[in-house]
Write an enzyme that holds these catalytic residues in place. Structure first.
Site, PDB file in Angstrom:
ATOM      1  NE  ARG A 179      -2.546  -1.584   3.307  1.00 28.46           N
ATOM      2  CZ  ARG A 179      -2.647  -2.865   3.636  1.00 28.46           C
ATOM      3  NH1 ARG A 179      -3.308  -3.694   2.856  1.00 28.46           N
ATOM      4  NH2 ARG A 179      -2.096  -3.316   4.742  1.00 28.46           N
ATOM      5  CD  GLU A 218      -0.997  -9.313  17.830  1.00 22.98           C
ATOM      6  OE1 GLU A 218      -1.294  -8.796  16.741  1.00 22.98           O
ATOM      7  OE2 GLU A 218      -1.793  -9.482  18.762  1.00 22.98           O
TER       8      GLU A 218
HETATM    9  P1  AMP Z   1       2.677  -1.371  12.132  1.00 22.78           P
HETATM   10  O1  AMP Z   1       3.929  -2.074  11.702  1.00 22.78           O
HETATM   11  O2  AMP Z   1       2.035  -1.998  13.341  1.00 22.78           O
HETATM   12  O3  AMP Z   1       2.884   0.115  12.309  1.00 22.78           O
HETATM   13  O4  AMP Z   1       1.608  -1.602  10.994  1.00 22.78           O
HETATM   14  C1  AMP Z   1       1.639  -0.848   9.837  1.00 22.78           C
HETATM   15  C2  AMP Z   1       1.419  -1.702   8.610  1.00 22.78           C
HETATM   16  O5  AMP Z   1       0.357  -2.628   8.787  1.00 22.78           O
HETATM   17  C3  AMP Z   1       1.040  -0.826   7.446  1.00 22.78           C
HETATM   18  O6  AMP Z   1       1.703  -1.336   6.294  1.00 22.78           O
HETATM   19  C4  AMP Z   1      -0.467  -0.979   7.321  1.00 22.78           C
HETATM   20  O7  AMP Z   1      -0.827  -1.123   5.971  1.00 22.78           O
HETATM   21  C5  AMP Z   1      -0.819  -2.217   8.117  1.00 22.78           C
HETATM   22  N1  AMP Z   1      -1.834  -1.972   9.162  1.00 22.78           N
HETATM   23  C6  AMP Z   1      -1.668  -2.164  10.482  1.00 22.78           C
HETATM   24  N2  AMP Z   1      -2.801  -1.894  11.171  1.00 22.78           N
HETATM   25  C7  AMP Z   1      -3.708  -1.504  10.259  1.00 22.78           C
HETATM   26  C8  AMP Z   1      -5.075  -1.054  10.324  1.00 22.78           C
HETATM   27  N3  AMP Z   1      -5.757  -0.973  11.487  1.00 22.78           N
HETATM   28  N4  AMP Z   1      -5.701  -0.717   9.180  1.00 22.78           N
HETATM   29  C9  AMP Z   1      -5.048  -0.797   7.995  1.00 22.78           C
HETATM   30  N5  AMP Z   1      -3.765  -1.201   7.857  1.00 22.78           N
HETATM   31  C10 AMP Z   1      -3.091  -1.555   8.971  1.00 22.78           C
END
Ligand code: AMP
Length: 177
Positions: A61, A98
């Site tokens: 994305r 996770e």
């Molecule tokens: P993080 O590594 O936890 O910051 O997660 C970010 C990545 O996971 C990004 O590439 C997002 O596309 C995806 N992501 C995580 N949580 C969500 C959410 N609630 N809605 C959409 N995409 C998410």
């Protein structure tokens, strides 16, 4: 920021991909010509005077607005991908998710020490993916690293930017509480 048109057009999908997650579906922003333009323009305004020479998009994305922004900034675009997807030799960063580990890769010839790099992803949640991308980009010893997102999730105690290296400026267009 917090542009109303973007907020009104962002789709929330409850319990995707697992129960309890409120998934922010940026495809409803990507498909709308005006939203796409707003996102690129607002990010461009933040980074236009930073001398960015490479935009790194995080799979997948982060590719959409990242590539459009690179064109507008007059910068190159680099794909940060899951292991095994890039055909050339790669540098890799591994990070904890996770459930278990994950890795991301960039081609060894993608970034130079003279580059000023903006890493772009659609959304900041825990910050794990962006911090891994920052560590990966740092292996190329660029002049400066920036992190730019469309959405920053600040729900349920999430404060992903705290996980990111403190010398990396972080900017987000929408803060969702
Ligand atoms: P993080 O590594 O936890 O910051 O997660 C970010 C990545 O996971 C990004 O590439 C997002 O596309 C995806 N992501 C995580 N949580 C969500 C959410 N609630 N809605 C959409 N995409 C998410």
């Amino acid at each position: 920021m917090n542009n109303k048109k973007l907020i009104d057009n962002l789709r929330n999908v409850p319990d995707f991909p697992i129960k309890g997650i409120q998934f922010k579906d940026v495809s409803t922003l990507y498909k709308d010509a005006e939203c796409l333009q707003i996102m690129v323009d607002e990010l461009y305004d933040i980074y236009r005077d930073k001398g960015i020479t490479k935009v790194v998009g995080i799979e997948s994305r982060g590719f959409v607005v990242g590539a459009a922004l690179a064109v507008k900034l007059g910068a190159g675009f680099v794909m940060c991908r899951k292991p095994g997807k890039l055909p050339w030799q790669t540098k890799r960063a591994t990070y904890m998710k996770e459930y278990g580990e994950d890795s991301i890769e960039i081609s060894t010839d993608a970034i130079d020490p003279t580059d000023r790099v903006l890493i772009h992803d659609d959304l900041l949640a825990t910050g794990g993916s962006m911090q891994a991308a920052i560590q990966l980009v740092r292996q190329f010893h660029p002049q400066q690293v920036y992190a730019g997102f469309i959405i920053e999730l600040l729900i349920e105690g999430l404060h992903g930017r705290d996980l990111l290296d403190k010398d990396v400026p972080v900017d987000t267009l929408l803060q969702i509480r």
